[in-house]
Design an enzyme around this catalytic site. Structure first.
Site, PDB file in Angstrom:
ATOM      1  N   SER A 177       0.851  -1.192   0.000  1.00 58.16           N
ATOM      2  CA  SER A 177       0.000   0.000   0.000  1.00 58.16           C
ATOM      3  C   SER A 177       0.885   1.239   0.000  1.00 58.16           C
ATOM      4  O   SER A 177       1.984   1.223   0.553  1.00 58.16           O
ATOM      5  CB  SER A 177      -0.902   0.007   1.233  1.00 58.16           C
ATOM      6  OG  SER A 177      -1.461   1.276   1.443  1.00 58.16           O
ATOM      7  N   SER A 178       0.388   2.312  -0.575  1.00 55.43           N
ATOM      8  CA  SER A 178       1.163   3.553  -0.607  1.00 55.43           C
ATOM      9  C   SER A 178       1.344   4.155   0.783  1.00 55.43           C
ATOM     10  O   SER A 178       2.158   5.066   0.960  1.00 55.43           O
ATOM     11  CB  SER A 178       0.481   4.582  -1.521  1.00 55.43           C
ATOM     12  OG  SER A 178      -0.825   4.881  -1.055  1.00 55.43           O
ATOM     13  N   CYS A 179       0.626   3.633   1.785  1.00 54.30           N
ATOM     14  CA  CYS A 179       0.800   4.161   3.149  1.00 54.30           C
ATOM     15  C   CYS A 179       2.153   3.779   3.741  1.00 54.30           C
ATOM     16  O   CYS A 179       2.514   4.250   4.821  1.00 54.30           O
ATOM     17  CB  CYS A 179      -0.326   3.689   4.064  1.00 54.30           C
ATOM     18  SG  CYS A 179      -0.235   1.954   4.532  1.00 54.30           S
ATOM     19  N   TYR A 204      -0.260  -0.777  10.164  1.00 53.54           N
ATOM     20  CA  TYR A 204      -0.457  -1.445   8.868  1.00 53.54           C
ATOM     21  C   TYR A 204       0.756  -1.212   7.967  1.00 53.54           C
ATOM     22  O   TYR A 204       1.247  -2.139   7.310  1.00 53.54           O
ATOM     23  CB  TYR A 204      -1.719  -0.898   8.216  1.00 53.54           C
ATOM     24  CG  TYR A 204      -2.071  -1.518   6.894  1.00 53.54           C
ATOM     25  CD1 TYR A 204      -2.529  -2.829   6.822  1.00 53.54           C
ATOM     26  CD2 TYR A 204      -1.974  -0.796   5.706  1.00 53.54           C
ATOM     27  CE1 TYR A 204      -2.871  -3.402   5.601  1.00 53.54           C
ATOM     28  CE2 TYR A 204      -2.313  -1.356   4.485  1.00 53.54           C
ATOM     29  CZ  TYR A 204      -2.761  -2.663   4.446  1.00 53.54           C
ATOM     30  OH  TYR A 204      -3.102  -3.224   3.231  1.00 53.54           O
ATOM     31  N   LYS A 239       3.408  -3.967   6.215  1.00 56.14           N
ATOM     32  CA  LYS A 239       3.631  -4.042   4.770  1.00 56.14           C
ATOM     33  C   LYS A 239       5.099  -3.802   4.408  1.00 56.14           C
ATOM     34  O   LYS A 239       5.639  -4.443   3.501  1.00 56.14           O
ATOM     35  CB  LYS A 239       2.733  -3.024   4.055  1.00 56.14           C
ATOM     36  CG  LYS A 239       1.262  -3.429   4.040  1.00 56.14           C
ATOM     37  CD  LYS A 239       1.055  -4.730   3.291  1.00 56.14           C
ATOM     38  CE  LYS A 239      -0.389  -5.117   3.167  1.00 56.14           C
ATOM     39  NZ  LYS A 239      -0.582  -6.399   2.446  1.00 56.14           N
ATOM     40  N   HIS A 273     -12.819   2.273   3.428  1.00 54.05           N
ATOM     41  CA  HIS A 273     -12.008   3.391   2.965  1.00 54.05           C
ATOM     42  C   HIS A 273     -12.910   4.503   2.433  1.00 54.05           C
ATOM     43  O   HIS A 273     -14.124   4.333   2.292  1.00 54.05           O
ATOM     44  CB  HIS A 273     -11.029   2.922   1.894  1.00 54.05           C
ATOM     45  CG  HIS A 273      -9.936   2.056   2.420  1.00 54.05           C
ATOM     46  ND1 HIS A 273      -9.921   0.685   2.253  1.00 54.05           N
ATOM     47  CD2 HIS A 273      -8.831   2.358   3.138  1.00 54.05           C
ATOM     48  CE1 HIS A 273      -8.836   0.184   2.839  1.00 54.05           C
ATOM     49  NE2 HIS A 273      -8.160   1.182   3.376  1.00 54.05           N
TER      50      HIS A 273
END
Length: 313
Positions: free
Chosen positions: A108-110, A137, A141, A180
């Site tokens: 994920s881009s987070c 999270y 990742k 989301h």
């Protein structure tokens, strides 16, 4: 990948996993294996090891994850970190132990720093502090993609990772508090239209900038990368376009046909101020997205209306 080689899609019932299965089937792959959570609990190391020892897939798409929006992430930090970390380690390790030719890890881009230079390049990973609302999270990742990188370096595997921007599309989660932003807006505006409400209140002030990628476009990229990319560094998956949350709410309301007023609760968090991915790496490899946002929201709304179980989650 040969059309008849064994491909395991972990998380095939989720939004991303189901899209990857659709993409594989559309492109003629015939030996796709899947397991439901009831059939295989990916947090159970012994069960995962037994599955890989028996099935020995040639390729693995690791799309399984525990996911959620700001509320879910903030209220269950330990759960998000533990469940994501243990399931991805189990799958990646068992794939390596059983001679998997190639594995693709979905992140994920987070994972990128809260205040990373925009648009965010793959190289900005771990250069500064993460966004606190989804730190657990993100750390899980990051661990998964780094484990893939370290296996490549130590054992010569060909394990790659893909970091998507905000995703939406068929099989999304429309839960009123645990979804989301885009699926949450679809549900709220639909319910407001049905109830004849004169206004809808959204979180924050509408100023954060966000990028959105239709999930079937991501799936197309995932299959493309499995066939065309090898390397330790992750590949960003996005459109390279952004809009404010305020613009997103107005567009979603337009697609759904809600004509009431949109209000803002500024006591609620905005999250990261801007999250735009630099997608030049994927573009240079020969891939670009196909689905424009308004078209994608329309397709997502059709999915919401035609999948009552999804609407109830």
């Amino acid at each position: 990948m040969e059309k008849n080689e064994k491909i395991y899609v972990a998380g095939h019932r989720g939004m991303v996993g189901s899209a990857i299965v659709r993409a594989l089937e559309k492109q003629g792959y015939t030996n796709i294996i899947t397991r439901t959570h009831k059939e295989l609990d990916l947090t159970n190391q012994a069960a995962v090891e037994d599955f890989f020892a028996k099935e020995k897939p040639d390729y693995v798409f690791l799309a399984a994850a525990k996911v959620g929006g700001i509320v879910a992430n903030q209220s269950a930090l330990a759960d998000f970190m533990y469940e994501n970390m243990i399931l991805e380690m189990n799958v990646i390790h068992s794939a390596w132990m059983n001679g998997c030719k190639k594995l693709e890890f979905l992140g994920s881009s987070c994972i990128y720093p809260r205040m990373a230079p925009q648009p965010m390049k793959e190289s900005c990973l771990l250069t500064s502090e993460l966004e606190k609302t989804n730190e657990a999270y993100a750390l899980a990742k990051i661990s998964g993609l780094k484990y893939c990188e370290f296996l490549n370096k130590q054992y010569g595997t060909d394990y790659i990772s893909v970091m998507p921007t905000n995703l939406y599309g068929p099989n999304d989660n429309y839960h009123p508090t645990h979804s989301h932003v885009l699926p949450a807006l679809i549900r709220r505006f639909h319910e407001a239209k049905e109830a004849g409400l004169k206004s809808v209140t959204c979180w924050g002030d509408g100023s954060p900038l966000r990028e959105f990628l239709y999930v079937d476009d991501l799936a197309d990229l995932c299959v493309f990368l499995m066939n065309n990319y090898s390397g330790d560094e992750t590949v960003n998956a996005g459109t390279g376009k952004e809009l404010t949350i305020k613009e997103l709410t107005e567009l979603t309301a337009k697609v759904i046909g809600y004509e009431g007023e949109i209000l803002w609760d500024t006591s609620k968090p905005n999250g990261t101020p801007r999250k735009l991915l630099d997608v030049s790496k994927a573009r240079d490899l020969g891939w670009t997205y196909k689905t424009e946002l308004e078209d994608g929201i329309r397709l997502s709304y059709e999915d919401f209306l035609n999948n009552p179980m999804r609407a109830e989650r």
